[in-house]
Enzyme design. Structure first.
Site, PDB file in Angstrom:
ATOM      1  N   HIS A 152       0.840  -1.205   0.000  1.00  0.00           N
ATOM      2  CA  HIS A 152       0.000   0.000   0.000  1.00  0.00           C
ATOM      3  C   HIS A 152       0.871   1.249   0.000  1.00  0.00           C
ATOM      4  CE1 HIS A 152      -3.316  -2.689   1.151  1.00  0.00           C
ATOM      5  NE2 HIS A 152      -4.121  -1.734   0.700  1.00  0.00           N
ATOM      6  N   LYS A 156      -0.425   4.826   4.598  1.00  0.00           N
ATOM      7  CA  LYS A 156      -1.277   3.864   5.330  1.00  0.00           C
ATOM      8  C   LYS A 156      -0.739   3.639   6.738  1.00  0.00           C
ATOM      9  CE  LYS A 156      -3.685  -0.513   4.918  1.00  0.00           C
ATOM     10  NZ  LYS A 156      -4.959   0.099   5.334  1.00  0.00           N
TER      11      LYS A 156
HETATM   12  P1  NAD Z   1      -7.504   9.346   5.384  1.00  0.00           P
HETATM   13  O1  NAD Z   1      -6.614   9.601   6.539  1.00  0.00           O
HETATM   14  O2  NAD Z   1      -7.163   9.993   4.063  1.00  0.00           O
HETATM   15  O3  NAD Z   1      -9.030   9.748   5.744  1.00  0.00           O
HETATM   16  C1  NAD Z   1      -9.619   9.591   7.011  1.00  0.00           C
HETATM   17  C2  NAD Z   1     -10.453  10.831   7.272  1.00  0.00           C
HETATM   18  O4  NAD Z   1     -11.214  10.667   8.468  1.00  0.00           O
HETATM   19  C3  NAD Z   1      -9.597  12.099   7.442  1.00  0.00           C
HETATM   20  O5  NAD Z   1     -10.020  13.106   6.539  1.00  0.00           O
HETATM   21  C4  NAD Z   1      -9.851  12.481   8.893  1.00  0.00           C
HETATM   22  O6  NAD Z   1      -9.785  13.891   9.132  1.00  0.00           O
HETATM   23  C5  NAD Z   1     -11.264  11.928   9.087  1.00  0.00           C
HETATM   24  N1  NAD Z   1     -11.636  11.888  10.510  1.00  0.00           N
HETATM   25  C6  NAD Z   1     -10.848  11.573  11.566  1.00  0.00           C
HETATM   26  N2  NAD Z   1     -11.531  11.742  12.728  1.00  0.00           N
HETATM   27  C7  NAD Z   1     -12.758  12.194  12.387  1.00  0.00           C
HETATM   28  C8  NAD Z   1     -13.908  12.568  13.144  1.00  0.00           C
HETATM   29  N3  NAD Z   1     -13.904  12.525  14.488  1.00  0.00           N
HETATM   30  N4  NAD Z   1     -15.016  12.965  12.473  1.00  0.00           N
HETATM   31  C9  NAD Z   1     -15.033  13.031  11.135  1.00  0.00           C
HETATM   32  N5  NAD Z   1     -13.955  12.706  10.353  1.00  0.00           N
HETATM   33  C10 NAD Z   1     -12.844  12.274  10.985  1.00  0.00           C
HETATM   34  O7  NAD Z   1      -7.544   7.757   5.204  1.00  0.00           O
HETATM   35  P2  NAD Z   1      -8.052   6.907   3.939  1.00  0.00           P
HETATM   36  O8  NAD Z   1      -6.892   6.504   3.100  1.00  0.00           O
HETATM   37  O9  NAD Z   1      -9.221   7.586   3.309  1.00  0.00           O
HETATM   38  O10 NAD Z   1      -8.534   5.570   4.687  1.00  0.00           O
HETATM   39  C11 NAD Z   1      -9.523   5.611   5.709  1.00  0.00           C
HETATM   40  C12 NAD Z   1      -9.795   4.190   6.198  1.00  0.00           C
HETATM   41  O11 NAD Z   1     -10.402   3.410   5.149  1.00  0.00           O
HETATM   42  C13 NAD Z   1      -8.526   3.414   6.606  1.00  0.00           C
HETATM   43  O12 NAD Z   1      -8.836   2.627   7.737  1.00  0.00           O
HETATM   44  C14 NAD Z   1      -8.251   2.544   5.390  1.00  0.00           C
HETATM   45  O13 NAD Z   1      -7.502   1.404   5.693  1.00  0.00           O
HETATM   46  C15 NAD Z   1      -9.667   2.203   4.995  1.00  0.00           C
HETATM   47  N6  NAD Z   1      -9.851   1.720   3.617  1.00  0.00           N
HETATM   48  C16 NAD Z   1     -10.748   0.714   3.456  1.00  0.00           C
HETATM   49  C17 NAD Z   1     -11.060   0.244   2.192  1.00  0.00           C
HETATM   50  C18 NAD Z   1     -12.128  -0.822   2.054  1.00  0.00           C
HETATM   51  O14 NAD Z   1     -12.471  -1.187   0.915  1.00  0.00           O
HETATM   52  N7  NAD Z   1     -12.708  -1.287   3.156  1.00  0.00           N
HETATM   53  C19 NAD Z   1     -10.430   0.791   1.076  1.00  0.00           C
HETATM   54  C20 NAD Z   1      -9.509   1.832   1.262  1.00  0.00           C
HETATM   55  C21 NAD Z   1      -9.234   2.307   2.557  1.00  0.00           C
END
Ligand code: NAD
Length: 266
Positions: A152, A156
Site C-alpha cells: 500500500h 497507510k
Molecule cells: P484518510 O486519513 O485519508 O481519511 C480519514 C479521514 O477521516 C480524514 O479526513 C480524517 O480527518 C477523518 N476523521 C478523523 N476523525 C474524524 C472525526 N472525528 N469525524 C469526522 N472525520 C474524521 O484515510 P483513507 O486513506 O481515506 O482511509 C480511511 C480508512 O479506510 C482506513 O482505515 C483505510 O484502511 C480504509 N480503507 C478501506 C477500504 C475498504 O475497501 N474497506 C479501502 C480503502 C481504505
C-alpha cells in the site's frame, strides 16, 4: 437514497462523495469532518472535485439525522462511536475503516440491533471474489504453505491491511482453523523453520499504491498465486455505495460484503 459521508476530506471520503454523485440512485445529504479540520464549511462536491453539490462539510454528526445510510472510511475510534450514534438515530452504517481491535469490532456488531451495519476490510467486487477463491484453494491444498503479501501507499497507518486480514480469514475458514492461532505477522532474526499450517503475512509500504494483494500457496516444487490489484479508490467507493443501496429493506444485523455480493457459502 440519501447518503451521508464521514471523513469527507480523506482520500476515501472524496472518492465516496464522487461515487455518490455519479450514481443516479444516490444523493449526498450530509458530509462531516473532524472538528477543526480546514475543510469545514467547504462545498463537499468542490472538495471532491465533482462540482458544487450544495452540501457544506460540517463537523457535527447530528447532520446525519434524516440520512438513510452513512459511508464511513475513517479511524477505528470514530467508526466505533459513530455506530452507536447512528443506531440511536435509526441510520444504516457502511464501514470500510480497517485496523479495529476485536473489542471495537464487538462494540460495532453490538450496535447492529436495530439498524443494518455492513463492515468489510475491502469493498471491491474483485477482492471479495478473491476471498472466495482463497477459501476454496486453502481447503483443496491443506498441505500448502500459505503466505499473504500486500503493498500500500506510504500514508497507510495500519498493518497488515484489512484486506490481507480478510484474505487470511478466508484461508483459515477454508481450512477450518482459527486465524488467531495460525497467523504469523512478522519474521526477524533466527526464526527457525516455518511451522506447518501457519498463515504468514508480509507487508510492503511505499509510493502511491492503492492496494495490491497476493496469496501464495507454496507446495514442493510448485506454487499457486492468487492476486488482486486495485488501480483506483473508486472500486472501494462504488462497492460502499452498492452496500448502502443493499441495506434498504434488509433485516437489522451485522453483515459483510460477501452478503452484499451474494458470495456467502462460496
Ligand atoms: P484518510 O486519513 O485519508 O481519511 C480519514 C479521514 O477521516 C480524514 O479526513 C480524517 O480527518 C477523518 N476523521 C478523523 N476523525 C474524524 C472525526 N472525528 N469525524 C469526522 N472525520 C474524521 O484515510 P483513507 O486513506 O481515506 O482511509 C480511511 C480508512 O479506510 C482506513 O482505515 C483505510 O484502511 C480504509 N480503507 C478501506 C477500504 C475498504 O475497501 N474497506 C479501502 C480503502 C481504505
Amino acid at each position: 437514497m440519501k447518503i451521508g459521508v464521514v471523513g469527507a476530506a480523506g482520500r476515501m471520503g472524496r472518492a465516496l462523495i464522487r461515487a455518490v454523485d455519479e450514481d443516479e440512485r444516490t444523493t449526498l445529504a450530509a458530509a462531516v469532518e473532524r472538528p477543526g479540520a480546514a475543510e469545514i464549511g467547504l462545498d463537499a462536491g468542490t472538495l471532491a472535485g465533482c462540482g458544487t453539490l450544495g452540501v457544506a462539510v460540517g463537523d457535527d454528526i447530528a447532520g446525519f439525522e434524516g440520512c438513510e445510510a452513512v459511508l464511513d472510511f475513517t479511524v477505528p475510534a470514530v467508526s466505533t462511536a459513530l455506530a452507536a450514534r447512528l443506531a440511536a438515530m435509526g441510520v444504516n452504517h457502511v464501514i470500510g475503516t480497517t485496523g479495529c481491535s476485536p473489542e471495537e469490532d464487538a462494540a460495532i456488531a453490538a450496535s447492529a440491533g436495530s439498524v443494518v451495519i455492513v463492515k468489510s476490510g475491502n469493498m471491491s467486487l474483485g477482492v471479495n471474489l478473491l476471498a472466495a477463491l482463497v477459501r476454496r484453494a486453502a481447503r483443496a491444498l491443506p498441505q500448502a504453505d500459505l503466505e499473504v503479501l500486500e503493498m500500500h501507499h506510504r500514508h497507510k497507518v495500519d498493518a497488515p491491511s484489512g484486506t490481507a486480514l480478510l484474505l487470511g480469514e478466508a484461508a483459515a475458514e477454508g481450512r477450518g482453523v482459527d486465524l488467531r492461532e495460525k497467523a504469523v505477522y512478522a519474521r526477524e532474526g533466527h526464526t527457525g523453520p516455518r511451522e506447518a499450517g501457519t498463515i504468514g503475512f508480509a507487508t510492503l509500504r511505499g509510493g502511491t499504491v492503492i492496494g495490491e494483494h497476493e496469496v501464495i500457496l507454496a507446495l514442493n516444487s510448485e506454487r499457486v498465486y492468487l492476486g488482486h490489484i486495485a488501480e483506483e479508490r473508486s472500486v472501494f467507493a462504488n462497492g460502499a455505495v452498492a452496500a448502502a443501496l443493499w441495506t434498504k429493506g434488509q433485516a437489522p444485523g451485522f453483515y459483510g460484503m460477501d452478503d452484499v455480493l451474494g458470495l456467502t457459502g462460496e
